[in-house]
Design a protein around this motif. Structure first.
Motif, mmCIF file in Angstrom:
data_model
loop_
_atom_site.group_PDB
_atom_site.id
_atom_site.type_symbol
_atom_site.label_atom_id
_atom_site.label_comp_id
_atom_site.label_asym_id
_atom_site.label_seq_id
_atom_site.Cartn_x
_atom_site.Cartn_y
_atom_site.Cartn_z
ATOM 1 N N THR A 191 0.877 -1.176 0.039
ATOM 2 C CA THR A 191 0.092 -0.008 0.104
ATOM 3 C C THR A 191 0.791 1.349 -0.024
ATOM 4 O O THR A 191 1.820 1.246 0.710
ATOM 5 N N SER A 192 0.612 2.118 -0.983
ATOM 6 C CA SER A 192 1.374 3.284 -0.858
ATOM 7 C C SER A 192 0.717 4.595 -1.054
ATOM 8 O O SER A 192 -0.571 4.770 -1.217
ATOM 9 N N ILE A 193 1.439 5.728 -0.860
ATOM 10 C CA ILE A 193 0.825 6.830 -0.985
ATOM 11 C C ILE A 193 1.806 7.928 -1.851
ATOM 12 O O ILE A 193 2.939 7.929 -1.585
ATOM 13 N N SER A 194 1.397 8.927 -2.375
ATOM 14 C CA SER A 194 2.011 9.672 -3.079
ATOM 15 C C SER A 194 2.620 10.809 -2.361
ATOM 16 O O SER A 194 2.158 11.185 -1.434
ATOM 17 N N PRO A 195 3.772 11.500 -2.636
ATOM 18 C CA PRO A 195 4.338 12.582 -2.194
ATOM 19 C C PRO A 195 3.159 13.771 -1.970
ATOM 20 O O PRO A 195 3.116 14.484 -0.987
ATOM 21 N N ILE A 196 2.611 13.875 -2.926
ATOM 22 C CA ILE A 196 1.486 14.942 -3.001
ATOM 23 C C ILE A 196 0.243 14.723 -1.976
ATOM 24 O O ILE A 196 0.009 15.606 -0.952
ATOM 25 N N GLU A 197 -0.076 13.580 -1.738
ATOM 26 C CA GLU A 197 -1.079 13.120 -0.865
ATOM 27 C C GLU A 197 -0.206 13.067 0.584
ATOM 28 O O GLU A 197 -1.113 13.565 1.773
ATOM 29 N N THR A 198 0.860 12.985 0.696
ATOM 30 C CA THR A 198 1.435 12.943 1.845
ATOM 31 C C THR A 198 1.496 14.354 2.592
ATOM 32 O O THR A 198 1.376 14.792 3.877
ATOM 33 N N LYS A 199 1.936 15.431 1.598
ATOM 34 C CA LYS A 199 2.062 16.544 1.831
ATOM 35 C C LYS A 199 0.597 17.195 2.420
ATOM 36 O O LYS A 199 0.521 18.130 3.233
ATOM 37 N N GLU A 200 -0.511 16.758 1.684
ATOM 38 C CA GLU A 200 -1.815 17.141 1.929
ATOM 39 C C GLU A 200 -2.145 16.745 3.506
ATOM 40 O O GLU A 200 -2.797 17.435 4.195
ATOM 41 N N LYS A 201 -1.656 15.665 3.728
ATOM 42 C CA LYS A 201 -1.758 15.050 5.166
ATOM 43 C C LYS A 201 -1.147 15.963 6.092
ATOM 44 O O LYS A 201 -1.590 16.376 7.450
ATOM 45 N N ILE A 202 0.070 16.439 5.652
ATOM 46 C CA ILE A 202 0.836 17.254 6.798
ATOM 47 C C ILE A 202 0.223 18.469 6.770
ATOM 48 O O ILE A 202 -0.059 19.177 8.055
ATOM 49 N N ASP A 203 -0.347 19.009 5.775
ATOM 50 C CA ASP A 203 -0.862 20.374 5.916
ATOM 51 C C ASP A 203 -2.151 20.359 6.545
ATOM 52 O O ASP A 203 -2.612 21.395 7.176
ATOM 53 N N ARG A 204 -2.908 19.389 6.532
ATOM 54 C CA ARG A 204 -4.116 19.324 7.334
ATOM 55 C C ARG A 204 -3.943 18.736 8.613
ATOM 56 O O ARG A 204 -5.028 18.878 9.683
ATOM 57 N N LYS A 205 -2.186 18.714 9.062
ATOM 58 C CA LYS A 205 -2.203 18.195 10.403
ATOM 59 C C LYS A 205 -2.785 17.042 10.987
ATOM 60 O O LYS A 205 -3.398 16.831 12.141
ATOM 61 N N ASP A 206 -3.088 15.954 10.064
ATOM 62 C CA ASP A 206 -3.365 14.682 10.264
ATOM 63 C C ASP A 206 -2.392 14.048 11.356
ATOM 64 O O ASP A 206 -1.374 14.054 11.378
ATOM 65 N N ASP A 207 -3.191 13.043 12.399
ATOM 66 C CA ASP A 207 -2.476 12.346 13.296
ATOM 67 C C ASP A 207 -1.664 11.172 12.735
ATOM 68 O O ASP A 207 -2.654 9.893 12.770
ATOM 69 N N PHE A 208 -0.581 11.024 12.270
ATOM 70 C CA PHE A 208 0.242 10.248 11.641
ATOM 71 C C PHE A 208 1.601 10.078 11.950
ATOM 72 O O PHE A 208 2.296 11.318 12.339
ATOM 73 N N ILE A 209 2.430 9.212 11.577
ATOM 74 C CA ILE A 209 3.806 9.160 11.862
ATOM 75 C C ILE A 209 4.502 9.165 10.511
ATOM 76 O O ILE A 209 4.101 8.203 9.667
ATOM 77 N N LEU A 210 5.390 10.034 10.241
ATOM 78 C CA LEU A 210 6.129 10.049 9.019
ATOM 79 C C LEU A 210 7.191 9.557 9.453
ATOM 80 O O LEU A 210 8.023 10.096 9.912
ATOM 81 N N LEU A 211 7.628 8.316 8.820
ATOM 82 C CA LEU A 211 8.775 7.530 9.221
ATOM 83 C C LEU A 211 9.930 7.616 8.266
ATOM 84 O O LEU A 211 9.746 6.912 6.977
ATOM 85 N N ASP A 212 11.197 8.091 8.531
ATOM 86 C CA ASP A 212 12.232 8.280 7.835
ATOM 87 C C ASP A 212 13.156 6.973 8.089
ATOM 88 O O ASP A 212 13.814 6.903 9.021
ATOM 89 N N VAL A 213 13.355 6.101 6.844
ATOM 90 C CA VAL A 213 14.119 4.935 7.329
ATOM 91 C C VAL A 213 15.431 5.002 6.718
ATOM 92 O O VAL A 213 16.173 3.911 6.648
ATOM 93 N N ARG A 214 16.030 6.108 6.485
ATOM 94 C CA ARG A 214 17.272 6.206 5.579
ATOM 95 C C ARG A 214 18.551 6.391 6.874
ATOM 96 O O ARG A 214 18.226 6.270 7.926
ATOM 97 N N THR A 215 19.599 6.414 6.587
ATOM 98 C CA THR A 215 20.711 6.521 7.464
ATOM 99 C C THR A 215 20.755 7.715 8.144
ATOM 100 O O THR A 215 20.054 8.816 7.642
ATOM 101 N N LYS A 216 21.564 7.737 9.067
ATOM 102 C CA LYS A 216 21.686 8.961 9.742
ATOM 103 C C LYS A 216 22.113 10.102 9.183
ATOM 104 O O LYS A 216 21.974 11.441 9.078
#
Length: 555
Positions: free
Chosen positions: A457-482
């Motif tokens: 299941t995936s979500i586009s960057p546009i949809e992710t930004k919309e969630k951030i702008d709406r202040k949705d209660d979700f975790i945006l998890l960065d799994v890259r290296t430090k």
């Protein structure tokens, strides 16, 4: 038997192609080409590259001179002559010599309208001032280049965000000119989806183009010589000693309409698959014609040089007694934007939805060659498919890697009505200098297959930004290296490297939605599957991740 009298109105791509093919099919026909321009058979698509000095001589843009058609093909060419009217009953046309104002009447057995399209000139105040141009032929290109060479252009404004606008933005920036581009919407390339259009928009800003978003021209102001000096927009006033109007074009249909020729629902001339109009013995080709979209089956007007040339061949066969057909188009095109290539075929997601399809899409960045091979570059592929059947509907591909061959692969797949699964198994060539063992198109198809089959299941960057702008209660998890996270990241994210995710998984709240992201989406997809297998029910990965993120980041 008397030779056929063939008259062709219009002498750029489709008109001259029709004439040349007709001559090859019928060596005895009396063929006449009519154009209101001084030049014929020129490559208008090359004019931005003439202005940017990639092409030095404007004569290089002329494919064939009138004398070639007269002497080599025995075709009469009337330049600077305008077709005034068509008498379908008498099978004749009235033509005016624009140099002498004299008129003549030409009889025909077969008539072909290849009258093209013209720029739309918006009704802005002061649009008549000097140094305000459209770019539609060689004379307009010469005028623009002359101004630039005379160092008369310091501040340029381009009105519009389509292909000509982008090509000309590059040309002007190449000459060191301060260049602004004004668009009514929040993004350029209105026929692309927002996901890809915003990435291109972000890129051209890095090349020095200033984009005035959600703004529009109100009025032009002039200096004492009557040349444009500034532009008043909805939001501001900007200096401009050169303006290019690159908003839109329209098919030239008035001559046809006056003759009783049917105009289609797109506003262009309606023809059948033989390119015949509703009037016997009158054909129409090129940019003045609507055609069938091979994905939707509906009429569309997408003016392209590729279509015009194919039209000319089909019409040339048919007007000389042959029987050829033109099935339709997918609207495949490609454009150079600085060091990027931008291409599209078939339907965008928004076009697919508008046409009643339930869609599934994916955004997948890939290297165009193996990462170890010198010169490997990035392409970002967006595939659009019908959700239930998996039928491929379209693609948008952008980036500084090899894009053109990939868009042509998808165009061929669309022509064969391939599914995403079939595309994923195409036998494409491979060697390290050219591609990866799994070509980026195949990789994108496989990622979309996983989504269609419910494995991810995936979500586009546009949809992710919309969630951030709406202040949705979700975790945006960065799994890259430090080091990657410290270099740049999306504001508000939580950082857990992929190799630490299993050991720290209990730190995450299973009741919350989790969206994972990484560099290009691969590690984010792995993290999504780890979370899903661990019992997290509402988890997604962000498609394309940072490579497809068109917004600001924290550095």
């Amino acid at each position: 038997m008397e030779p056929k009298r063939i008259v062709i109105i219009g002498a750029v791509a489709s008109g001259t192609k029709t004439a040349a093919k007709a001559r090859r099919e019928d060596p005895y026909a009396e063929i006449t080409l009519i154009t209101d321009e001084a030049e014929i058979s020129y490559a208008s698509c090359g004019t931005p590259y003439f202005i940017s000095d990639i092409i030095n001589d404007s004569r290089s843009l002329i494919v064939r001179e009138p004398d070639y058609f007269r002497k080599m093909l025995n075709i009469d060419v009337l330049t600077e002559h305008r077709a005034e009217s068509i008498d379908q009953k008498a099978k004749s046309i009235k033509v005016k010599n624009l140099k002498t104002a004299q008129t003549l009447t030409l009889a025909y057995d077969r008539l072909v309208l290849a009258v093209g399209a013209s720029p739309n000139i918006p009704e802005y105040g002061g649009v008549q001032y000097g140094h305000i141009f459209t770019l539609h032929n060689i004379p307009s290109a010469i005028q623009i280049k002359s101004l630039i060479r005379q160092k008369m252009v310091k501040n340029a404004l381009i009105v519009g965000g389509g292909f000509i606008a982008l090509e000309m933005a590059e040309s002007l920036i190449t000459h060191g000119i301060n260049t602004r581009l004004i668009i009514r919407r929040d993004r350029i390339l209105s026929n692309f989806d927002k996901d890809t259009a915003l990435l291109v928009q972000k890129y051209i800003k890095t090349k020095g183009v200033q984009v005035l978003e959600e703004d529009e021209v109100r009025e032009f102001k002039a200096d004492t010589d009557g040349n444009v000096s500034s532009v008043i927009t909805k939001k501001q006033t900007v200096p401009a000693d050169f303006v290019l109007l690159a908003t839109s074009i329209r098919p030239n249909v008035q001559l046809a309409k006056n003759a009783g020729i049917e105009i289609g629902q797109t506003g262009a001339i309606h023809v059948n698959e033989k390119l015949e109009t509703n009037i016997p013995d009158i054909y129409a080709v090129g940019d003045c014609v609507e055609t069938k979209h091979l994905v939707t089956g509906k009429p569309v007007w997408i003016p392209l040089a590729t279509t015009s040339n194919k039209h000319g061949r089909v019409a040339g066969i048919n007007i000389t007694g042959g029987n050829d057909t033109f099935p339709g188009i997918m609207g495949t095109f490609v454009v150079k934007v600085f060091d990027w290539t931008v291409a599209k075929t078939g339907l965008s997601e928004k076009e697919a939805i508008k046409n009643g399809f339930e869609t599934e899409t994916i955004i997948v960045p890939s290297n165009d060659k193996p990462h170890y091979y010198p010169g490997s570059k990035r392409v970002v592929i967006m595939l659009i498919a019908e959700k239930r059947s998996g039928l491929l509907l379209g693609a948008e591909i952008i980036g500084d890697g090899v894009v053109d061959k990939r868009i042509d692969v998808v165009a061929s797949a669309l022509a064969g009505r391939a599914t995403v699964e079939q595309l994923s198994k195409y036998d494409l060539s491979y060697a390290p200098p050219y591609s990866s063992p799994m070509d980026p198109v195949i990789t994108a198809a496989n990622v979309l297959r996983n989504k269609l089959e419910g494995k991810t299941t995936s979500i586009s960057p546009i949809e992710t930004k919309e969630k951030i702008d709406r202040k949705d209660d979700f975790i945006l998890l960065d799994v890259r290296t430090k080091p990657e996270h410290d270099r740049d990241r999306i504001e508000g994210c939580l950082h857990i490297p992929l190799n630490e995710l299993l050991s720290k998984i209990n730190q995450l709240d299973k009741t919350k939605e989790i969206v994972t992201y990484c560099g290009v989406g691969l590690r984010a997809s792995y993290a999504h599957r780890i979370l899903k297998n661990a019992g997290f029910e509402d988890t997604k990965f962000m498609e394309g991740s940072m490579a497809a993120w068109p917004y600001k980041v924290v550095r």
